[in-house]
Write a protein that holds these residues in place. Structure first.
Motif, PDB file in Angstrom:
ATOM      1  N   THR A 187      -8.061  -3.819  -3.624  1.00 27.62           N
ATOM      2  CA  THR A 187      -9.283  -4.577  -3.615  1.00 27.62           C
ATOM      3  C   THR A 187      -8.868  -5.991  -3.081  1.00 27.62           C
ATOM      4  O   THR A 187      -9.408  -6.472  -1.994  1.00 27.62           O
ATOM      5  CB  THR A 187     -10.150  -4.579  -4.685  1.00 27.62           C
ATOM      6  OG1 THR A 187     -10.609  -3.129  -4.809  1.00 27.62           O
ATOM      7  CG2 THR A 187     -11.301  -5.234  -4.520  1.00 27.62           C
ATOM      8  N   GLU A 236      -5.822   0.583  -7.735  1.00 32.05           N
ATOM      9  CA  GLU A 236      -7.069   0.256  -7.143  1.00 32.05           C
ATOM     10  C   GLU A 236      -7.630  -1.162  -7.002  1.00 32.05           C
ATOM     11  O   GLU A 236      -8.002  -1.639  -5.968  1.00 32.05           O
ATOM     12  CB  GLU A 236      -8.021   1.077  -7.904  1.00 32.05           C
ATOM     13  CG  GLU A 236      -7.728   2.577  -7.630  1.00 32.05           C
ATOM     14  CD  GLU A 236      -8.820   3.489  -8.608  1.00 32.05           C
ATOM     15  OE1 GLU A 236      -9.686   2.758  -9.178  1.00 32.05           O
ATOM     16  OE2 GLU A 236      -8.710   4.692  -8.624  1.00 32.05           O
ATOM     17  N   HIS A 237      -7.223  -1.921  -8.231  1.00 32.81           N
ATOM     18  CA  HIS A 237      -7.739  -3.451  -8.122  1.00 32.81           C
ATOM     19  C   HIS A 237      -6.934  -4.074  -7.240  1.00 32.81           C
ATOM     20  O   HIS A 237      -7.619  -5.016  -6.595  1.00 32.81           O
ATOM     21  CB  HIS A 237      -7.570  -4.015  -9.560  1.00 32.81           C
ATOM     22  CG  HIS A 237      -7.578  -5.479  -9.862  1.00 32.81           C
ATOM     23  ND1 HIS A 237      -9.142  -5.982  -9.420  1.00 32.81           N
ATOM     24  CD2 HIS A 237      -6.895  -6.493 -10.160  1.00 32.81           C
ATOM     25  CE1 HIS A 237      -8.838  -7.520  -9.905  1.00 32.81           C
ATOM     26  NE2 HIS A 237      -7.686  -7.642  -9.830  1.00 32.81           N
ATOM     27  N   HIS A 240       0.812  -1.306   0.021  1.00 32.27           N
ATOM     28  CA  HIS A 240      -0.122  -0.053  -0.018  1.00 32.27           C
ATOM     29  C   HIS A 240       0.819   1.250   0.115  1.00 32.27           C
ATOM     30  O   HIS A 240       0.440   2.244  -0.715  1.00 32.27           O
ATOM     31  CB  HIS A 240      -0.764   0.134   1.299  1.00 32.27           C
ATOM     32  CG  HIS A 240      -1.696   1.325   1.514  1.00 32.27           C
ATOM     33  ND1 HIS A 240      -2.766   1.931   0.629  1.00 32.27           N
ATOM     34  CD2 HIS A 240      -1.257   2.367   2.525  1.00 32.27           C
ATOM     35  CE1 HIS A 240      -3.121   2.899   1.054  1.00 32.27           C
ATOM     36  NE2 HIS A 240      -2.197   3.392   2.097  1.00 32.27           N
ATOM     37  N   ALA A 293      -7.475  -5.779   0.401  1.00 34.08           N
ATOM     38  CA  ALA A 293      -8.521  -5.700   1.345  1.00 34.08           C
ATOM     39  C   ALA A 293      -9.047  -7.111   1.638  1.00 34.08           C
ATOM     40  O   ALA A 293      -9.297  -7.646   2.740  1.00 34.08           O
ATOM     41  CB  ALA A 293      -9.595  -4.710   0.856  1.00 34.08           C
ATOM     42  N   GLU A 294      -9.222  -7.955   0.485  1.00 27.78           N
ATOM     43  CA  GLU A 294      -9.885  -9.132   0.800  1.00 27.78           C
ATOM     44  C   GLU A 294      -8.896 -10.160   1.587  1.00 27.78           C
ATOM     45  O   GLU A 294      -9.300 -11.081   2.159  1.00 27.78           O
ATOM     46  CB  GLU A 294     -10.402  -9.863  -0.571  1.00 27.78           C
ATOM     47  CG  GLU A 294     -11.233  -9.206  -1.527  1.00 27.78           C
ATOM     48  CD  GLU A 294     -12.587  -9.412  -0.697  1.00 27.78           C
ATOM     49  OE1 GLU A 294     -12.854 -10.559  -0.170  1.00 27.78           O
ATOM     50  OE2 GLU A 294     -13.346  -8.446  -0.525  1.00 27.78           O
TER      51      GLU A 294
END
Length: 280
Positions: free
Chosen positions: A234, A230-231, A197, A237-238
């Motif tokens: 995600t 951005e992908h 990140h 985050a998962e």
């Protein structure tokens, strides 16, 4: 005449620096840093290869095991006297403050280490001294990080390769035979996620605007890279969600998915950015 241990350490140090953190022998495939301390008696700098544990945030952990010796290693006695140290991880060099953990915090950290590698327990069993666990807190500094690269393109390649190696190591840890997701493995994953990140945030806010200003023709590639960030965010985050799940297979699936998507992204980014930055 140099002591055999000094000769061994110097060979590891030379190999580490020549290969940006990659070494063979007993440290091959592990997490290794070069720790430079100030001599407690001499005041001279001393550099030692030391294994480490990710600990999230701005710190890592090292254990003064000395292979289970009855005496603390010299580097530990040095940092007790002079807690300001230098850390090299093969990509970055930074200053850090050493803090010896105590009580329950030390015991929890050591238990995590043993859970991930029974070798630490073996070292403890060989000695009467309690093996110290030390947190190395990175000291923030203004400006860009001190990266061990001769060009911006090489800097990107080294950071990318570090992510590749860490993901490969995490995947090997997941295949080590355990059926549960250990506490240290969770920390390893979370530390990786935070590092990724931070890297993408730096690219989005600093590098990409810089390149867009000087290379307008690169706008489509930069837009694609931002979308891929951005992908990947995600996917990260998962993965974070699954780390609370005791099902190792679920976590392994998310790590495999992230590995595949991230490798494709890194390869595309290198192909697009290296020509703009002058190659490697």
């Amino acid at each position: 005449m140099p002591h055999p241990v000094q000769n061994f350490n110097q060979r590891i140090i030379d190999e580490f620096r020549a290969n940006h953190g990659q070494v063979g022998g007993p440290f091959e495939g592990g997490r290794l840093i070069l720790l430079t301390t100030t001599g407690a008696r001499t005041g001279a700098p001393h550099t030692t290869p030391v294994g480490y544990l990710p600990d999230g945030g701005d710190r890592i952990l090292v254990i003064a095991s000395a292979g289970g010796s009855p005496r603390h290693p010299d580097w530990y006695r040095n940092l007790l006297a002079h807690p300001h140290v230098t850390v090299e991880n093969g990509v970055f060099t930074y200053e850090a403050k050493a803090v010896v953990l105590a009580g329950e915090e030390r015991d929890r950290a050591f238990a995590r280490a043993v859970e991930s590698d029974r070798g630490w327990a073996g070292y403890q069993e060989k000695t009467d001294r309690v093996l110290p666990v030390i947190a190395l807190h990175e000291i923030a500094r203004p400006g860009p990080p001190n990266i061990n690269a001769s060009s911006p393109a090489e800097a990107i390649r080294l950071v990318h390769d570090a992510f590749r190696r860490e993901l490969a190591l995490i995947r090997r840890e997941m295949e080590s035979g355990t059926t549960t997701l250990g506490a240290q493995l969770r920390v390893n994953c979370l530390t990786f996620c935070q590092g990724l990140h931070n890297h993408h945030t730096g690219e989005d806010t600093v590098m990409f605007p810089f390149l867009a200003d000087r290379h307008p023709e690169a706008a489509p590639a930069l837009d694609r890279l931002r979308a891929e960030h951005e992908h990947i965010a995600t996917l990260v985050a998962e993965l974070r969600k699954t780390l609370a799940d005791p099902d190792l297979d679920t976590v392994r699936g998310e790590v495999d998915r992230l590995t595949s998507e991230l490798e494709a992204h890194l390869t595309y980014e290198e192909a697009q950015l290296f020509p703009l930055l002058g190659g490697v």
